[in-house]
Write a protein that holds these residues in place. Structure first.
Motif, PDB file in Angstrom:
ATOM      1  N   ALA A  77       0.874  -1.157   0.198  1.00 47.14           N
ATOM      2  CA  ALA A  77       0.039   0.012  -0.088  1.00 47.14           C
ATOM      3  C   ALA A  77       0.893   1.239   0.022  1.00 47.14           C
ATOM      4  CB  ALA A  77      -0.963  -0.053   1.280  1.00 47.14           C
ATOM      5  N   ALA A  78       2.093   1.208   0.883  1.00 52.49           N
ATOM      6  CA  ALA A  78       2.897   2.379   0.990  1.00 52.49           C
ATOM      7  C   ALA A  78       3.416   2.738  -0.571  1.00 52.49           C
ATOM      8  CB  ALA A  78       3.866   2.240   2.011  1.00 52.49           C
ATOM      9  N   ARG A  79       3.763   1.661  -1.406  1.00 50.59           N
ATOM     10  CA  ARG A  79       4.168   1.560  -2.570  1.00 50.59           C
ATOM     11  C   ARG A  79       3.246   1.869  -3.692  1.00 50.59           C
ATOM     12  NH1 ARG A  79       9.674  -1.214  -3.086  1.00 50.59           N
ATOM     13  NH2 ARG A  79      10.454  -1.237  -0.826  1.00 50.59           N
ATOM     14  N   ARG A 139       7.812   4.214 -12.387  1.00 52.69           N
ATOM     15  CA  ARG A 139       7.145   3.491 -11.411  1.00 52.69           C
ATOM     16  C   ARG A 139       7.904   4.154  -9.906  1.00 52.69           C
ATOM     17  NH1 ARG A 139       7.322  -2.246 -12.307  1.00 52.69           N
ATOM     18  NH2 ARG A 139       6.042  -1.736 -13.924  1.00 52.69           N
ATOM     19  N   HIS A 140       9.080   4.362  -9.953  1.00 57.04           N
ATOM     20  CA  HIS A 140       9.670   4.928  -8.730  1.00 57.04           C
ATOM     21  C   HIS A 140       9.288   6.444  -8.426  1.00 57.04           C
ATOM     22  CE1 HIS A 140      12.016   1.387  -8.473  1.00 57.04           C
ATOM     23  NE2 HIS A 140      12.654   1.865  -7.129  1.00 57.04           N
ATOM     24  N   ARG A 192       6.722   8.143  -5.073  1.00 57.76           N
ATOM     25  CA  ARG A 192       7.250   9.290  -4.056  1.00 57.76           C
ATOM     26  C   ARG A 192       6.194   9.806  -3.218  1.00 57.76           C
ATOM     27  NH1 ARG A 192      11.755  12.857  -6.944  1.00 57.76           N
ATOM     28  NH2 ARG A 192      10.888  14.324  -5.185  1.00 57.76           N
ATOM     29  N   PRO A 193       5.969   9.795  -2.253  1.00 52.29           N
ATOM     30  CA  PRO A 193       5.119  10.280  -1.279  1.00 52.29           C
ATOM     31  C   PRO A 193       5.104  11.852  -1.478  1.00 52.29           C
ATOM     32  CG  PRO A 193       6.260   9.398   0.038  1.00 52.29           C
ATOM     33  CD  PRO A 193       6.599   9.042  -1.101  1.00 52.29           C
ATOM     34  N   SER A 245      -3.078  -1.155  -8.941  1.00 44.75           N
ATOM     35  CA  SER A 245      -2.257  -0.941  -9.915  1.00 44.75           C
ATOM     36  C   SER A 245      -1.966  -2.081 -11.049  1.00 44.75           C
ATOM     37  CB  SER A 245      -0.815  -1.017  -9.415  1.00 44.75           C
ATOM     38  OG  SER A 245       0.154  -0.930 -10.274  1.00 44.75           O
ATOM     39  N   VAL A 246      -1.826  -1.708 -12.290  1.00 50.33           N
ATOM     40  CA  VAL A 246      -1.718  -2.802 -13.259  1.00 50.33           C
ATOM     41  C   VAL A 246      -0.228  -3.343 -13.441  1.00 50.33           C
ATOM     42  CG1 VAL A 246      -3.481  -1.870 -14.557  1.00 50.33           C
ATOM     43  CG2 VAL A 246      -1.251  -1.031 -15.223  1.00 50.33           C
TER      44      VAL A 246
END
Length: 261
Positions: free
Chosen positions: A49-51, A112-113, A117-118, A65-66
């Motif tokens: 979930a965090a990612r 994706r990265h 990033r929050p 997410s796909v």
């Protein structure tokens, strides 16, 4: 990477594969299917979930997410050097920036990265891409404005190319382009194996204020069929430490900033 970290990555991939078919998993289901404790699954769910690879709900997670539906070539193990490259590239994105991506495994990992990033959620970013799979992932993030360059889809790479893509790019300006390649050489420049993709990628380079090539070490020093741009058009190369040292020196002499990860 420790054995525990490898086990963790393996569990995450298994959970995402399960979510791709079930769309929802409870803690008890995950524990039973993976043969681990409920506490371990809860921690894994929280990390996913965090990612932003899943959404935490009461008692479990649902798919958001796909990423896990993409072909195997777009799934990278955490110890893959392309993950280190992607992490370093994504760290340089400024809040509110307009960034570009062409298609490829490494650029997909960079996108994706960036999406994970929050600190970008409040200011957001604008992403311009000719890659169908990157656009499909980023459009799920409400804080990322996604602009997909049109054209004919190439099934081998999920990239759009053709005259419509080039026309649109002439009207756009991108602060930073993350460019995936087949080869980079101080003398031959940046090249790829497909003529249509090379043409669109060249237009993306012309539309960018800053060009960052992201490529694993095996691509440094060679050349492919079609030229995208000269090495002088590249501001930075982010690669891993397996790259040929003498070619790295030549690129630096040509004015390219090289970051080894």
């Amino acid at each position: 990477m420790t054995g525990a970290e490898v086990d963790q990555q393996s569990r995450w991939r298994r959970l995402l594969d399960l979510l791709s078919t079930r769309e929802r998993l409870t803690v008890s289901q995950g524990a039973e299917l993976l043969g681990v404790s409920p506490a371990t699954v809860r921690r894994d769910f929280s990390e996913l979930a965090a990612r932003q690879l899943a959404t935490r709900v009461h008692g479990g997670v649902v798919a958001t997410s796909v990423a896990y539906e993409l072909p195997a070539r777009y799934r990278l193990a955490e110890n893959d050097p392309r993950v280190r490259i992607a992490r370093a590239a994504a760290a340089g994105v400024s809040p509110g920036a307009v960034i570009g991506f062409n298609g490829g495994t490494t650029t997909t990992a960079v996108a994706r990265h960036v999406a994970q990033r929050p600190d970008l959620r409040d200011s957001g970013v604008t992403a311009v891409t000719n890659s169908l799979n990157i656009a499909t992932e980023l459009v799920l993030r409400p804080y990322i404005r996604t602009i997909c360059i049109g054209g004919e889809a190439r099934p081998e790479s999920y990239e759009l190319h053709g005259p419509y893509a080039a026309v649109l790019l002439k009207e756009l300006r991108v602060e930073c382009l993350f460019l995936g390649i087949d080869a980079i050489n101080a003398e031959a420049g940046v090249t790829c194996g497909h003529l249509g993709e090379a043409t669109v990628n060249a237009e993306m380079v012309r539309a960018a204020q800053r060009v960052v090539v992201v490529a694993h070490g095996a691509k440094v020093g060679g050349y492919a069929l079609a030229r995208i741009c000269g090495s002088s058009d590249v501001d930075e190369l982010i690669t891993d430490d397996s790259a040929d040292a003498s070619e790295i020196d030549r690129l630096r002499d040509a004015g390219v900033t090289v970051t080894l990860v």
